[in-house]
Design a protein around this motif. Sequence first.
Motif, PDB file in Angstrom:
ATOM      1  N   ALA A 162       0.707  -1.279   0.196  1.00  8.70           N
ATOM      2  CA  ALA A 162      -0.004  -0.033   0.136  1.00  8.70           C
ATOM      3  C   ALA A 162       1.053   1.114  -0.006  1.00  8.70           C
ATOM      4  O   ALA A 162       1.941   1.363   0.737  1.00  8.70           O
ATOM      5  N   THR A 163       0.370   2.289  -0.903  1.00  8.65           N
ATOM      6  CA  THR A 163       1.268   3.382  -0.771  1.00  8.65           C
ATOM      7  C   THR A 163       0.431   4.456  -1.007  1.00  8.65           C
ATOM      8  O   THR A 163      -0.785   4.348  -1.302  1.00  8.65           O
ATOM      9  N   VAL A 188       1.139   7.915   3.904  1.00  8.05           N
ATOM     10  CA  VAL A 188       0.942   6.472   4.339  1.00  8.05           C
ATOM     11  C   VAL A 188       0.701   6.172   5.650  1.00  8.05           C
ATOM     12  O   VAL A 188      -0.103   5.345   6.153  1.00  8.05           O
ATOM     13  N   LEU A 190      -3.294   6.624   5.849  1.00  8.96           N
ATOM     14  CA  LEU A 190      -3.656   5.245   5.557  1.00  8.96           C
ATOM     15  C   LEU A 190      -3.503   4.052   6.454  1.00  8.96           C
ATOM     16  O   LEU A 190      -4.235   3.237   6.950  1.00  8.96           O
ATOM     17  N   TRP A 191      -2.330   4.296   7.160  1.00 11.54           N
ATOM     18  CA  TRP A 191      -1.995   3.100   8.349  1.00 11.54           C
ATOM     19  C   TRP A 191      -2.660   3.637   9.447  1.00 11.54           C
ATOM     20  O   TRP A 191      -3.171   2.421  10.210  1.00 11.54           O
ATOM     21  N   ALA A 226       3.898   0.580  10.015  1.00 12.85           N
ATOM     22  CA  ALA A 226       3.462   0.562   8.553  1.00 12.85           C
ATOM     23  C   ALA A 226       3.575  -0.853   8.023  1.00 12.85           C
ATOM     24  O   ALA A 226       3.875  -1.160   6.857  1.00 12.85           O
ATOM     25  N   GLY A 241       2.955  -0.929   4.068  1.00 13.30           N
ATOM     26  CA  GLY A 241       2.819   0.523   3.568  1.00 13.30           C
ATOM     27  C   GLY A 241       4.560   1.019   3.253  1.00 13.30           C
ATOM     28  O   GLY A 241       5.299   1.110   4.145  1.00 13.30           O
TER      29      GLY A 241
END
Length: 175
Positions: A11-12, A19, A23-24, A50, A62
């Motif tokens: 995931a990026t 990230v 996201l994380w 991550a 991540g």
Amino acid sequence: LYLCGPCKIVATSASWPQVEKILWSELARAHGVAVNRLGKDVLRGRLLNAEYNIEKDWFAIGLSTDDSTKIQGFHAPCVIVIFDEASGIRQEIWGGADSLMVGEECYFIAVGNSTDESSEFAKCFKPNSGWHQMTVTSWESPNVVEGREMIPGMVGKAWCEDKLKRWGADSPAYL
């Protein structure tokens, strides 16, 4: 991660803070809810800053990079690539990630707002792009549909109404 069995998820986003802090952070929140509902025995694994590791070759990671070769090499029978804020991810990184799509169970998910018509993400929405497109408008946000804050910080009805009034229904910013 759990539905595909042993797999690797990469995931990026457009930057490391996105990230790590967005996201994380969302993944950690969702994981906490899932552990409370399902129990730790069901969701075995170790959540790190991550990374989420279940076994040696079964993980989510991540990362953020400007070097397309650093996203390569994550090969497995099942690989999932997730691009968050995909409009801001450079073309070279798209190419590096595409090199992971070699197995039968490989999935590439790109999420974001197509704010840059020249971006690789915008190209996903062109006719015959080969991508399965899903568009979710702000009016379809759970907070708007339910009429209350279901997801803290997500767009709500007042925001949608304000932008419609300020920008107009035909303005590119509103669309």
